[in-house]
Design a protein around this motif. Structure first.
Motif, PDB file in Angstrom:
ATOM      1  N   GLU A 176       0.857  -1.189   0.000  1.00 52.58           N
ATOM      2  CA  GLU A 176       0.000   0.000   0.000  1.00 52.58           C
ATOM      3  C   GLU A 176       0.891   1.236   0.000  1.00 52.58           C
ATOM      4  OE1 GLU A 176      -3.333  -0.092  -0.037  1.00 52.58           O
ATOM      5  OE2 GLU A 176      -3.688  -2.209   0.400  1.00 52.58           O
ATOM      6  N   ILE A 177       0.851   2.006  -1.078  1.00 55.51           N
ATOM      7  CA  ILE A 177       1.675   3.210  -1.199  1.00 55.51           C
ATOM      8  C   ILE A 177       0.766   4.409  -1.411  1.00 55.51           C
ATOM      9  CG2 ILE A 177       3.380   4.418  -2.620  1.00 55.51           C
ATOM     10  CD1 ILE A 177       4.693   1.748  -3.160  1.00 55.51           C
ATOM     11  N   ALA A 178       1.004   5.473  -0.634  1.00 55.93           N
ATOM     12  CA  ALA A 178       0.248   6.711  -0.781  1.00 55.93           C
ATOM     13  C   ALA A 178       1.115   7.757  -1.451  1.00 55.93           C
ATOM     14  CB  ALA A 178      -0.227   7.219   0.572  1.00 55.93           C
ATOM     15  N   VAL A 179       0.549   8.453  -2.412  1.00 51.84           N
ATOM     16  CA  VAL A 179       1.185   9.615  -3.026  1.00 51.84           C
ATOM     17  C   VAL A 179       0.362  10.822  -2.595  1.00 51.84           C
ATOM     18  CG1 VAL A 179       1.885  10.749  -5.155  1.00 51.84           C
ATOM     19  CG2 VAL A 179       2.017   8.256  -4.973  1.00 51.84           C
ATOM     20  N   VAL A 180       0.948  11.681  -1.808  1.00 58.06           N
ATOM     21  CA  VAL A 180       0.241  12.820  -1.230  1.00 58.06           C
ATOM     22  C   VAL A 180       0.480  14.036  -2.114  1.00 58.06           C
ATOM     23  CG1 VAL A 180      -0.091  14.234   0.824  1.00 58.06           C
ATOM     24  CG2 VAL A 180       0.566  11.823   1.058  1.00 58.06           C
ATOM     25  N   GLY A 181      -0.536  14.407  -2.843  1.00 57.69           N
ATOM     26  CA  GLY A 181      -0.427  15.485  -3.818  1.00 57.69           C
ATOM     27  C   GLY A 181      -0.580  14.934  -5.220  1.00 57.69           C
ATOM     28  N   ALA A 182      -1.495  15.525  -5.993  1.00 62.31           N
ATOM     29  CA  ALA A 182      -1.773  15.015  -7.341  1.00 62.31           C
ATOM     30  C   ALA A 182      -1.495  16.048  -8.416  1.00 62.31           C
ATOM     31  CB  ALA A 182      -3.230  14.543  -7.427  1.00 62.31           C
ATOM     32  N   GLY A 183      -0.584  16.991  -8.118  1.00 61.79           N
ATOM     33  CA  GLY A 183      -0.119  17.888  -9.163  1.00 61.79           C
ATOM     34  C   GLY A 183       0.884  17.169 -10.052  1.00 61.79           C
ATOM     35  N   ALA A 184       1.767  17.913 -10.674  1.00 63.78           N
ATOM     36  CA  ALA A 184       2.694  17.301 -11.621  1.00 63.78           C
ATOM     37  C   ALA A 184       3.588  16.263 -10.948  1.00 63.78           C
ATOM     38  CB  ALA A 184       3.549  18.380 -12.281  1.00 63.78           C
ATOM     39  N   ALA A 185       4.177  16.584  -9.790  1.00 63.45           N
ATOM     40  CA  ALA A 185       5.100  15.651  -9.138  1.00 63.45           C
ATOM     41  C   ALA A 185       4.391  14.391  -8.689  1.00 63.45           C
ATOM     42  CB  ALA A 185       5.780  16.338  -7.952  1.00 63.45           C
ATOM     43  N   GLY A 186       3.218  14.532  -8.068  1.00 62.55           N
ATOM     44  CA  GLY A 186       2.475  13.362  -7.621  1.00 62.55           C
ATOM     45  C   GLY A 186       1.963  12.522  -8.772  1.00 62.55           C
ATOM     46  N   THR A 187       1.479  13.184  -9.823  1.00 70.61           N
ATOM     47  CA  THR A 187       0.988  12.448 -10.996  1.00 70.61           C
ATOM     48  C   THR A 187       2.126  11.685 -11.658  1.00 70.61           C
ATOM     49  OG1 THR A 187      -0.799  14.042 -11.363  1.00 70.61           O
ATOM     50  CG2 THR A 187      -0.139  12.691 -13.235  1.00 70.61           C
ATOM     51  N   LEU A 188       3.287  12.310 -11.777  1.00 72.94           N
ATOM     52  CA  LEU A 188       4.425  11.620 -12.383  1.00 72.94           C
ATOM     53  C   LEU A 188       4.850  10.414 -11.545  1.00 72.94           C
ATOM     54  CD1 LEU A 188       6.542  14.694 -13.553  1.00 72.94           C
ATOM     55  CD2 LEU A 188       5.528  12.947 -15.030  1.00 72.94           C
ATOM     56  N   THR A 189       4.803  10.537 -10.225  1.00 70.42           N
ATOM     57  CA  THR A 189       5.167   9.408  -9.369  1.00 70.42           C
ATOM     58  C   THR A 189       4.194   8.252  -9.542  1.00 70.42           C
ATOM     59  OG1 THR A 189       6.148  10.930  -7.753  1.00 70.42           O
ATOM     60  CG2 THR A 189       5.637   8.702  -6.999  1.00 70.42           C
ATOM     61  N   ALA A 190       2.896   8.550  -9.471  1.00 70.46           N
ATOM     62  CA  ALA A 190       1.899   7.494  -9.658  1.00 70.46           C
ATOM     63  C   ALA A 190       1.988   6.901 -11.062  1.00 70.46           C
ATOM     64  CB  ALA A 190       0.499   8.059  -9.406  1.00 70.46           C
ATOM     65  N   LEU A 191       2.198   7.748 -12.052  1.00 72.32           N
ATOM     66  CA  LEU A 191       2.297   7.292 -13.434  1.00 72.32           C
ATOM     67  C   LEU A 191       3.451   6.313 -13.613  1.00 72.32           C
ATOM     68  CD1 LEU A 191       1.535   7.491 -16.443  1.00 72.32           C
ATOM     69  CD2 LEU A 191       2.920   9.573 -16.573  1.00 72.32           C
ATOM     70  N   ARG A 192       4.589   6.617 -13.022  1.00 67.25           N
ATOM     71  CA  ARG A 192       5.736   5.733 -13.180  1.00 67.25           C
ATOM     72  C   ARG A 192       5.573   4.436 -12.397  1.00 67.25           C
ATOM     73  NH1 ARG A 192       8.183   5.949 -17.587  1.00 67.25           N
ATOM     74  NH2 ARG A 192       9.979   4.917 -16.644  1.00 67.25           N
ATOM     75  N   LEU A 193       4.905   4.477 -11.264  1.00 64.71           N
ATOM     76  CA  LEU A 193       4.587   3.233 -10.563  1.00 64.71           C
ATOM     77  C   LEU A 193       3.719   2.333 -11.440  1.00 64.71           C
ATOM     78  CD1 LEU A 193       3.855   4.642  -6.997  1.00 64.71           C
ATOM     79  CD2 LEU A 193       5.571   2.889  -7.498  1.00 64.71           C
ATOM     80  N   LEU A 194       2.718   2.920 -12.080  1.00 66.24           N
ATOM     81  CA  LEU A 194       1.844   2.158 -12.978  1.00 66.24           C
ATOM     82  C   LEU A 194       2.607   1.676 -14.208  1.00 66.24           C
ATOM     83  CD1 LEU A 194      -1.208   4.584 -12.782  1.00 66.24           C
ATOM     84  CD2 LEU A 194      -1.142   2.277 -11.830  1.00 66.24           C
ATOM     85  N   HIS A 195       3.457   2.527 -14.736  1.00 58.14           N
ATOM     86  CA  HIS A 195       4.217   2.184 -15.943  1.00 58.14           C
ATOM     87  C   HIS A 195       5.131   0.979 -15.692  1.00 58.14           C
ATOM     88  CE1 HIS A 195       6.527   2.921 -19.652  1.00 58.14           C
ATOM     89  NE2 HIS A 195       7.599   2.700 -18.918  1.00 58.14           N
ATOM     90  N   HIS A 196       5.811   0.972 -14.570  1.00 51.90           N
ATOM     91  CA  HIS A 196       6.716  -0.145 -14.279  1.00 51.90           C
ATOM     92  C   HIS A 196       5.942  -1.438 -14.056  1.00 51.90           C
ATOM     93  CE1 HIS A 196      10.245   2.238 -14.419  1.00 51.90           C
ATOM     94  NE2 HIS A 196       9.923   3.006 -13.398  1.00 51.90           N
ATOM     95  N   ALA A 197       4.748  -1.334 -13.459  1.00 54.97           N
ATOM     96  CA  ALA A 197       3.926  -2.531 -13.299  1.00 54.97           C
ATOM     97  C   ALA A 197       3.519  -3.091 -14.658  1.00 54.97           C
ATOM     98  CB  ALA A 197       2.693  -2.206 -12.464  1.00 54.97           C
ATOM     99  N   ALA A 198       3.131  -2.211 -15.573  1.00 55.08           N
ATOM    100  CA  ALA A 198       2.728  -2.665 -16.912  1.00 55.08           C
ATOM    101  C   ALA A 198       3.889  -3.307 -17.655  1.00 55.08           C
ATOM    102  CB  ALA A 198       2.175  -1.488 -17.707  1.00 55.08           C
ATOM    103  N   ALA A 199       5.128  -2.905 -17.319  1.00 49.53           N
ATOM    104  CA  ALA A 199       6.313  -3.476 -17.974  1.00 49.53           C
ATOM    105  C   ALA A 199       6.784  -4.751 -17.286  1.00 49.53           C
ATOM    106  CB  ALA A 199       7.434  -2.450 -17.984  1.00 49.53           C
ATOM    107  N   GLY A 200       6.041  -5.201 -16.296  1.00 48.14           N
ATOM    108  CA  GLY A 200       6.396  -6.447 -15.623  1.00 48.14           C
ATOM    109  C   GLY A 200       7.380  -6.294 -14.491  1.00 48.14           C
ATOM    110  N   ARG A 201       7.681  -5.070 -14.095  1.00 45.61           N
ATOM    111  CA  ARG A 201       8.596  -4.856 -12.985  1.00 45.61           C
ATOM    112  C   ARG A 201       7.828  -4.906 -11.666  1.00 45.61           C
ATOM    113  NH1 ARG A 201       9.870  -0.537 -16.607  1.00 45.61           N
ATOM    114  NH2 ARG A 201      11.657  -1.074 -17.905  1.00 45.61           N
TER     115      ARG A 201
END
Length: 507
Positions: free
Chosen positions: A20-45
């Motif tokens: 369970e990971i929380a990203v506090v803040g959904a502006g550019a920095a928070g969105t980029l963090t969540a996006l990369r977490l999702l991206h790595h999961a989609a790549a099988g990491r």
């Protein structure tokens, strides 16, 4: 991969796992963090099982990229603004016929790009659950000895949320107000944060305006407010204005040397351990060398960008403080440049007498009525601010806008979460330069010798440790590094679908 919402806080606690990971803040920095977490999961990491993205506002734009004004442009060419460092053309492909790699496109487009990229990544079949929580985190508790997840996030409106790790992506805070006299701070004509939603609606249409600060925010506000019949006055202690980008893209020279560590020299000609005066000379020599070779000083400034953090870390604290006081503003006006079209528009407004830019500080201010004799009750529709400057000049304006830039000193930030972290010792201010004191990976360093909490940050909150940390190219890399780090440390499987009140699945 959709998480149904639930209102039982106990269910949240029972469902929490080391993934369970929380990203506090959904502006550019928070969105980029969540996006990369999702991206790595989609790549099988390795990836967490669930990501909580917590912010009362929409994901993506934040304040920086939420403006609708077409003349508010990105200060970086589109080709350098991809959300993915491993796919530099991603943003340009998304733009399509709305802009090319060398264009400075409206910032609102980048906000939309971030939001749509996040939504697309969340829809990938291999993506972990992304749950949006439209709330604000006001406090945080670290419970390292419990069998439940070690972090408890206290929300403003909803029940607490227990997670295994959290990333603070809080973006830029409102500008500091220490410079403003009390009478000005108390005036209804003082706009403490010109980026606050609806702030510019309070500026009278028929009065002159004073902008305090002459940086990037000033450029945006001056272009928004300039019009016939009004003078926009812009003042700062130095009167320096951001320099424009070159009309055509420059071929960026290679960095003069490889990045260094605080204990290893960058190079004989760029070794900050020799002291600030020697570093000043070396930087000027590098810029002059690039100007001779490449025909533009900008190439020299850009060549130093990969080394800025390493050089900053080599300086002792006393020299860091001197750099901030004496050199930073001049560096920033050359490093953080504006689009040529914005510079041209600002120059045209100055030449037309619609904008005035110079040196000066506010010595005193008084709110009064704009009646024929200056009388009347304060609070009437026609009230104005009479401003006295340090050199004796007087200005009568309908509004004063605080364009001094984001407050960096955490002890002066009016945010309950920041206050809580400093009070509990889970976070500590950086010794010099603002933001939190962090480890090399962005983990918050606590006070009192205690073990650090599983709590990281990025972007402007690392300014004191990195200096070069506020632009998207740097934040993009920090977000990706954090996503890889948190993914590798995630273990376990969620046992339930609980979510706090108001939480909604992102897909």
């Amino acid at each position: 991969m959709t998480s149904p919402a639930a209102s039982d806080a106990a269910a949240v606690n029972q469902s929490s796992t080391p993934q369970e990971i929380a990203v506090v803040g959904a502006g550019a920095a928070g969105t980029l963090t969540a996006l990369r977490l999702l991206h790595h999961a989609a790549a099988g990491r390795p990836a967490p099982a669930r990501i909580w993205l917590i912010d009362p506002g929409p994901a993506g734009p934040g304040l920086a990229f939420g403006t609708d004004a077409p003349h508010h442009l990105l200060n970086v060419r589109a080709g350098q603004m991809s959300a993915h460092r491993d796919d530099p053309g991603h943003f340009v492909r998304w733009l399509g016929d709305r802009g090319g790699e060398h264009d400075f496109v409206p910032r609102r487009l980048f906000g939309r790009y971030l939001a749509e990229s996040l939504a697309a990544a969340a829809d990938h079949p291999a993506a972990p659950d992304l749950v949006r929580v439209p709330d604000r985190v006001v406090a945080l508790t670290h419970r390292p000895q419990t069998t439940t997840p070690p972090l408890r996030l206290w929300l403003h409106d909803g029940p607490p949320l227990d997670v295994d790790a959290a990333v603070l992506a809080l973006g830029n805070f409102a500008p500091g107000q220490a410079w403003a006299p009390p009478a000005l701070r108390d005036s209804g004509r003082f706009l403490a944060d010109p980026w606050a939603p609806g702030a510019l609606a309070a500026v009278p249409e028929d009065r002159d305006v004073l902008l305090v600060g002459t940086g990037l925010t000033m450029v945006d506000m001056a272009l928004s407010l300039q019009r016939p019949g009004r003078v926009v006055h812009a003042l700062s202690r130095h009167g320096l204005v951001p320099r424009p980008h070159a009309a055509a893209p420059l071929t960026a020279p290679a960095a003069p040397v490889a990045p260094a560590t605080p204990v290893a020299p960058v190079a004989p000609q760029l070794d900050a351990r020799a002291g600030l005066p020697a570093l000043r000379r070396a930087v000027l020599c590098q810029i002059a060398r690039c100007r001779r070779v490449h025909g533009d000083w900008r190439a020299g400034v850009d060549s130093l960008r990969p080394l800025t953090s390493a050089l900053w870390q080599q300086l002792p604290p006393a020299d860091q403080a001197r750099l901030l006081a004496r050199d930073l503003r001049l560096w920033e006006t050359h490093r953080h440049r504006i689009p040529p079209v914005s510079a041209k528009a600002l120059r045209a407004a100055v030449d037309a007498g619609l904008v005035s830019i110079g040196r000066g500080t506010v010595a005193d201010a008084k709110t009064t009525s704009d009646g024929p004799d200056g009388g009347g009750e304060v609070g009437e529709v026609g009230e104005v601010i009479d401003v006295r400057l340090d050199d004796g000049r007087a200005l009568r304006v309908g509004a004063v806008l605080n364009c001094t830039g984001s407050e960096a000193e955490l002890t002066r930030v009016d945010d309950p979460l920041i206050t809580d972290l400093l009070t509990t010792g889970l976070g500590s201010p950086a010794p010099v330069g603002g933001g939190f004191d962090t480890a090399a990976d962005g983990r918050l360093l606590p006070t009192g010798g205690r073990a650090p909490a599983p709590l990281w940050t990025l972007g402007s909150l690392r300014r004191g440790n990195l200096l070069e940390t506020t632009a998207i190219p740097e934040i993009r890399c920090q977000a990706d590094d954090l996503a890889l780090l948190l993914g590798r440390s995630a273990v376990g499987t969620p046992s339930g679908p609980g979510a706090p009140n108001g939480a909604v699945p992102a897909r």
